[in-house]
Design a protein around this motif. Structure first.
Motif, PDB file in Angstrom:
ATOM      1  N   GLY A   1       0.797  -1.223   0.000  1.00 48.06           N
ATOM      2  CA  GLY A   1       0.000   0.000   0.000  1.00 48.06           C
ATOM      3  C   GLY A   1       0.822   1.262   0.000  1.00 48.06           C
ATOM      4  O   GLY A   1       0.474   2.246  -0.635  1.00 48.06           O
ATOM      5  N   GLY A   2       1.956   1.263   0.671  1.00 51.02           N
ATOM      6  CA  GLY A   2       2.758   2.468   0.763  1.00 51.02           C
ATOM      7  C   GLY A   2       3.881   2.535  -0.253  1.00 51.02           C
ATOM      8  O   GLY A   2       4.761   3.377  -0.153  1.00 51.02           O
ATOM      9  N   VAL A   3       3.893   1.658  -1.257  1.00 51.64           N
ATOM     10  CA  VAL A   3       4.986   1.593  -2.219  1.00 51.64           C
ATOM     11  C   VAL A   3       4.735   2.487  -3.417  1.00 51.64           C
ATOM     12  O   VAL A   3       5.658   3.031  -4.011  1.00 51.64           O
ATOM     13  CB  VAL A   3       5.207   0.129  -2.672  1.00 51.64           C
ATOM     14  N   TRP A   4       3.489   2.694  -3.788  1.00 51.78           N
ATOM     15  CA  TRP A   4       3.168   3.386  -5.041  1.00 51.78           C
ATOM     16  C   TRP A   4       3.578   4.854  -5.049  1.00 51.78           C
ATOM     17  O   TRP A   4       4.078   5.342  -6.068  1.00 51.78           O
ATOM     18  CB  TRP A   4       1.677   3.273  -5.350  1.00 51.78           C
TER      19      TRP A   4
ATOM     20  N   PRO B   1       6.120   6.544  -3.342  1.00 53.27           N
ATOM     21  CA  PRO B   1       7.563   6.736  -3.561  1.00 53.27           C
ATOM     22  C   PRO B   1       8.018   6.274  -4.944  1.00 53.27           C
ATOM     23  O   PRO B   1       8.891   6.884  -5.551  1.00 53.27           O
ATOM     24  CB  PRO B   1       8.227   5.889  -2.475  1.00 53.27           C
ATOM     25  N   LEU B   2       7.411   5.217  -5.451  1.00 51.62           N
ATOM     26  CA  LEU B   2       7.767   4.723  -6.780  1.00 51.62           C
ATOM     27  C   LEU B   2       7.391   5.738  -7.861  1.00 51.62           C
ATOM     28  O   LEU B   2       8.181   6.021  -8.761  1.00 51.62           O
ATOM     29  CB  LEU B   2       7.077   3.380  -7.047  1.00 51.62           C
TER      30      LEU B   2
ATOM     31  N   VAL C   1       9.005  10.243 -11.648  1.00 52.29           N
ATOM     32  CA  VAL C   1       8.912  11.635 -12.061  1.00 52.29           C
ATOM     33  C   VAL C   1      10.270  12.319 -11.981  1.00 52.29           C
ATOM     34  O   VAL C   1      10.682  13.051 -12.888  1.00 52.29           O
ATOM     35  CB  VAL C   1       7.862  12.385 -11.194  1.00 52.29           C
ATOM     36  N   ILE C   2      11.007  12.082 -10.909  1.00 54.99           N
ATOM     37  CA  ILE C   2      12.331  12.683 -10.751  1.00 54.99           C
ATOM     38  C   ILE C   2      13.299  12.139 -11.805  1.00 54.99           C
ATOM     39  O   ILE C   2      14.093  12.877 -12.399  1.00 54.99           O
ATOM     40  CB  ILE C   2      12.872  12.451  -9.333  1.00 54.99           C
ATOM     41  N   ALA C   3      13.242  10.833 -12.090  1.00 58.73           N
ATOM     42  CA  ALA C   3      14.111  10.238 -13.103  1.00 58.73           C
ATOM     43  C   ALA C   3      13.787  10.803 -14.479  1.00 58.73           C
ATOM     44  O   ALA C   3      14.692  11.078 -15.288  1.00 58.73           O
ATOM     45  CB  ALA C   3      13.967   8.718 -13.085  1.00 58.73           C
ATOM     46  N   ALA C   4      12.511  10.999 -14.774  1.00 57.91           N
ATOM     47  CA  ALA C   4      12.140  11.553 -16.076  1.00 57.91           C
ATOM     48  C   ALA C   4      12.593  13.001 -16.188  1.00 57.91           C
ATOM     49  O   ALA C   4      13.057  13.438 -17.261  1.00 57.91           O
ATOM     50  CB  ALA C   4      10.623  11.473 -16.255  1.00 57.91           C
TER      51      ALA C   4
END
Length: 60
Positions: A40-43, A45-46, A51-54
């Motif tokens: 539940g808490g993974v989405w 941060p992923l 977004v930061i990588a893009a």
């Protein structure tokens, strides 16, 4: 005259403090819902990482 003003001020303050009377506070129960899935808490941060990588890939 000062005593009259002081007496009037104190009587107004006392009247205002008792104007509403006493009302017992209402306490509502708090219901805490727990997540059933283990991921539940993974989405969030992923998604933030993507977004930061893009943005980093677009800047270079």
């Amino acid at each position: 005259m000062k005593k009259l003003v002081l007496a009037a001020t104190l009587s107004l303050a006392a009247t205002a403090s008792f104007a509403g009377g006493y009302e017992e506070p209402i306490i509502e129960p708090v219901i805490i819902e727990e997540e059933t899935g283990s991921s539940g808490g993974v989405w969030l941060p992923l998604a933030l990482f993507v977004v930061i990588a893009a943005a980093a890939a677009g800047c270079s």
